[in-house]
Scaffold this active site. Structure first.
Site, short mmCIF file in Angstrom:
data_model
loop_
_atom_site.label_atom_id
_atom_site.label_comp_id
_atom_site.label_asym_id
_atom_site.label_seq_id
_atom_site.Cartn_x
_atom_site.Cartn_y
_atom_site.Cartn_z
N GLY A 188 0.79 -1.21 0.00
CA GLY A 188 0.00 0.00 0.00
C GLY A 188 0.83 1.27 0.00
CB ALA A 189 4.28 1.89 -0.99
CG ASN A 190 -1.32 3.32 -3.56
OD1 ASN A 190 -1.31 2.21 -3.06
ND2 ASN A 190 -2.37 4.14 -3.46
N GLY A 200 -0.39 8.03 1.31
CA GLY A 200 -0.45 8.06 2.76
C GLY A 200 0.79 7.55 3.47
N GLY A 246 2.12 4.59 3.61
CA GLY A 246 2.99 3.73 2.82
C GLY A 246 3.91 4.52 1.92
CB SER A 277 -5.40 1.25 14.08
OG SER A 277 -6.23 2.33 14.49
CE1 TYR A 305 -8.91 0.24 9.99
CE2 TYR A 305 -9.32 1.40 12.05
CZ TYR A 305 -8.50 1.13 10.98
OH TYR A 305 -7.26 1.73 10.89
#
Length: 291
Positions: free
Chosen positions: A21-23, A25, A27, A137, A163
């Site tokens: 998920g480095a695309n 935020g 990441g 989280s 969540y």
């Protein structure tokens, strides 16, 4: 450690990282900081169109690879083409989304945040030389995992509870992995991190009026994504980061500030329950850990 910043990241030249998920935020900020420290980073992302501009900004130390954690076939395809790394960072996630299911029929939040990363880690672990960092989280505090209905097939769906369940599962997984690695005499370690309250694209996906308030909160109260990435970076690079520890911001009740050891709900220390969650996760994902 109380004043730890990206300037304290040791030289990472010659070290390889995978960041899911480095695309955007957390990441993206994690990948940028690691590359700035000399690391080679594989950005494992579902949306390649969003990931490529970030990789271009980072430069030659970053490459993009397809990975959809909501599809175990994609997880296995990524693993088949993987040739090893020093550190795996399980960063990607979704939050408070409407009831949806993954390609394999899992509830979307548990399926993406926990089960997808569980399977990915199982498949990659034999080629990870140093450590695994899994993102949880502060919302793990509301998690009440129901092993008899992990994927919300019997109960009325509650998106925030789902969540919280997935984030408690992340914390339990990271702690259980740490104990199993230690028991096996492995040199690899497992840490868990959380970003506090950081402004990212994670917020605003509930498709309810809550999105308006979350976007307002991002502008007024949240720290930056770069600030939120600090606990992850500490866990992933610091020689002082310890196996099984949970790291997060140390200011304003753990919502912002420099990284340090974080408090957590002690349910995460229930080793019997963690073992049951582990066994169920192996069963659902059809993966097994070689430890």
């Amino acid at each position: 450690m109380s004043k730890w910043t990206t300037a304290d990241i040791p030289d990472q030249t010659g070290r390889r990282f995978v960041v899911t998920g480095a695309n955007s935020g957390l990441g993206a900020e994690t990948a940028k900081a690691l590359a700035n420290a000399g690391a080679t980073v594989t950005m494992a992302c579902r949306n390649l169109n969003k990931a490529q501009p970030v990789a271009t900004e980072i430069g030659p130390n970053a490459t993009v690879a397809q990975l959809d954690l909501a599809d175990l076939a994609s997880v296995r395809a990524f693993a088949e083409n993987f040739d090893g790394a020093d550190v795996l960072i399980n960063n990607a996630g979704v939050m408070a989304v409407p009831m949806r299911r993954t390609a394999d029929g899992f509830e979307m939040q548990m399926g993406t945040n926990h089960l997808g990363h569980f399977a990915l880690t199982a498949l990659l672990l034999p080629t990870i030389t140093d450590r695994v960092v899994t993102l949880s989280s502060g919302m793990h505090q509301i998690g009440r995992i129901d092993l008899d209905d992990l994927n919300w097939e019997k109960r009325k769906y509650r998106r925030w509870r789902a969540y919280g369940d997935s984030k408690m599962a992340n914390l339990m997984f990271g702690k259980e992995l740490a104990e199993r690695l230690a028991a096996a005499g492995s040199s690899a370690t497992s840490m868990i991190a959380h970003p506090g309250y950081a402004a990212t694209e994670l917020q605003g996906r509930s498709e309810t009026v809550e999105d308006v308030f979350m976007k307002f909160g991002n502008k007024i109260f949240a720290q930056s994504a770069a600030g939120g990435a600090l606990p992850t970076l500490y866990a992933a690079t610091s020689p002082d980061a310890a196996n099984g520890m949970f790291y997060g911001p140390t200011e304003l009740f753990g919502s912002r500030g420099a990284p340090g050891v974080s408090g957590y709900r002690k349910r995460a220390d229930d080793t019997a329950f963690r073992g049951e969650l582990w066994a169920l996760s192996e069963q659902l994902t059809k993966t097994e850990f070689a430890i």
